[in-house]
Design an enzyme around this catalytic site. Structure first.
Site, PDB file in Angstrom:
ATOM      1  N   ASP A   1      94.950  49.628 -51.092  1.00 16.34           N
ATOM      2  CA  ASP A   1      93.530  49.991 -51.037  1.00 16.34           C
ATOM      3  C   ASP A   1      93.273  51.433 -51.454  1.00 16.34           C
ATOM      4  OD1 ASP A   1      94.816  50.953 -48.738  1.00 16.34           O
ATOM      5  OD2 ASP A   1      93.850  49.516 -47.422  1.00 16.34           O
TER       6      ASP A   1
ATOM      7  N   ASN B   1      91.782  46.786 -34.990  1.00 19.95           N
ATOM      8  CA  ASN B   1      90.965  45.571 -34.986  1.00 19.95           C
ATOM      9  C   ASN B   1      91.658  44.422 -35.715  1.00 19.95           C
ATOM     10  OD1 ASN B   1      90.802  46.361 -37.637  1.00 19.95           O
ATOM     11  ND2 ASN B   1      88.592  46.690 -37.675  1.00 19.95           N
TER      12      ASN B   1
ATOM     13  N   HIS C   1      92.914  44.584 -38.834  1.00 18.95           N
ATOM     14  CA  HIS C   1      92.802  44.554 -40.301  1.00 18.95           C
ATOM     15  C   HIS C   1      94.155  44.798 -40.961  1.00 18.95           C
ATOM     16  CE1 HIS C   1      91.634  49.132 -40.661  1.00 18.95           C
ATOM     17  NE2 HIS C   1      92.923  48.984 -40.840  1.00 18.95           N
TER      18      HIS C   1
ATOM     19  N   GLU D   1      88.659  43.668 -43.061  1.00 17.79           N
ATOM     20  CA  GLU D   1      88.152  43.815 -41.706  1.00 17.79           C
ATOM     21  C   GLU D   1      87.884  42.441 -41.077  1.00 17.79           C
ATOM     22  OE1 GLU D   1      88.502  46.659 -40.658  1.00 17.79           O
ATOM     23  OE2 GLU D   1      87.310  48.230 -41.594  1.00 17.79           O
TER      24      GLU D   1
HETATM   25  C1  F6R Z   1      96.289  51.509 -45.353  1.00 15.26           C
HETATM   26  C2  F6R Z   1      95.894  50.218 -44.828  1.00 15.26           C
HETATM   27  C3  F6R Z   1      95.511  50.021 -43.395  1.00 15.26           C
HETATM   28  C4  F6R Z   1      96.464  50.691 -42.412  1.00 15.26           C
HETATM   29  C5  F6R Z   1      95.965  50.508 -40.988  1.00 15.26           C
HETATM   30  C6  F6R Z   1      96.840  51.230 -39.982  1.00 15.26           C
HETATM   31  O1  F6R Z   1      96.604  51.409 -46.711  1.00 15.26           O
HETATM   32  O2  F6R Z   1      95.847  49.319 -45.579  1.00 15.26           O
HETATM   33  O3  F6R Z   1      95.453  48.641 -43.134  1.00 15.26           O
HETATM   34  O4  F6R Z   1      97.742  50.138 -42.549  1.00 15.26           O
HETATM   35  O5  F6R Z   1      94.658  51.000 -40.869  1.00 15.26           O
HETATM   36  O6  F6R Z   1      96.706  52.605 -40.165  1.00 15.26           O
HETATM   37  P1  F6R Z   1      97.674  53.629 -39.417  1.00 15.26           P
HETATM   38  O7  F6R Z   1      99.033  53.387 -39.952  1.00 15.26           O
HETATM   39  O8  F6R Z   1      97.155  54.996 -39.792  1.00 15.26           O
HETATM   40  O9  F6R Z   1      97.555  53.319 -37.953  1.00 15.26           O
END
Ligand code: F6R
Length: 241
Positions: free
Chosen positions: A67, A136, A138, A143
């Site tokens: 992303d 959540n 994702h 989401e």
């Molecule tokens: C980032 C991504 C997100 C993160 C998720 C966890 O490229 O795709 O899904 O993996 O938000 O983020 P952290 O590792 O910062 O807790």
């Protein structure tokens, strides 16, 4: 799903890096899917160490990130493009032109999503995809919603995600509200998946994603249907399994 529980974050990073190194050893021109955020930092540090010691060679590997924020210049210090350059691409011997992220600055977002999805397909699909998980549930920026998105698409970030990620910006107002993300379908097409989760604060969502019902309200739960997923937990994230 293979589930392994490591003692700490550093061990998780080494375990995940070993799987990526093994993938490159098996197939030098592997197509690797990468993630950003705090979760993959140890994995990238371990991969950089392996590369420095000559134990893994990235020169033929190709990468696609999950992303990127919309409207953010790739040189912005909070762009995912910059994150990958700083934490991995500048530390291993991968040609920069082999590394792709969605272009969050594209004029036509739908066209960019189509281009990105086609580029992944043209590369032969993703061999091994690294994932973290949001509080959540994702994965990528898919989401919780009423359906599983099939392809790369433009997402409006939820308040939970904005709350979790605003820490990286000088003020909450600077945090982008939209992102381009691979779809759940794109992620599920990867031949192998490595999901890394650490921290007590992720224990609830870990249990829901791994043991709960498969539902788009917990997007990561779909991984239960993937044939080759390795989940690498630390003891705190595994506490409610
Ligand atoms: C980032 C991504 C997100 C993160 C998720 C966890 O490229 O795709 O899904 O993996 O938000 O983020 P952290 O590792 O910062 O807790």
């Amino acid at each position: 799903m293979r589930i392994m529980v490591c003692r700490d974050k550093a061990a998780q990073g080494e375990a995940a890096a070993s799987l990526f190194a093994a993938q490159i050893l098996r197939k030098a021109d592997s197509v690797l899917g990468f993630a950003t955020g705090s979760t993959p930092l140890m994995t990238y540090a371990a991969l950089a160490g392996l590369c420095e010691r000559g134990a893994v060679d990235f020169s033929k590997a190709r990468t696609f990130n999950l992303d990127e924020y919309v409207g953010m210049d790739p040189s912005h210090e909070q762009s995912y493009s910059r994150f990958m350059a700083d934490n991995l691409f500048s530390k291993v011997n991968i040609p920069r032109e082999n590394c792709q992220l969605p272009n969050g600055n594209a004029k036509d977002m739908d066209a960019e999503c189509g281009r990105y999805e086609a580029a992944i397909e043209a590369a032969g699909g993703i061999d091994l995809q690294l994932l973290g998980i949001g509080h959540n549930g994702h994965i990528g920026f898919n989401e919780p919603s009423g359906h599983f998105a099939r392809k790369t698409h433009c997402v409006t970030l939820t308040e939970t995600t904005i709350e979790a990620n605003k820490r990286f910006f000088a003020s909450a107002g600077e945090m982008p509200r939209r992102a381009l993300s691979m779809g759940i379908g794109t992620i599920m097409k990867a031949r192998g998946i490595v999901l890394v989760i650490h921290g007590e604060d992720k224990a609830d969502i870990t249990a829901k994603a791994i043991r709960g019902p498969v539902t788009p309200s917990v997007p990561a739960s779909i991984l239960q249907f993937h044939p080759d997923v390795t989940v690498i937990l630390d003891e705190t994230a595994a506490a409610k399994l």
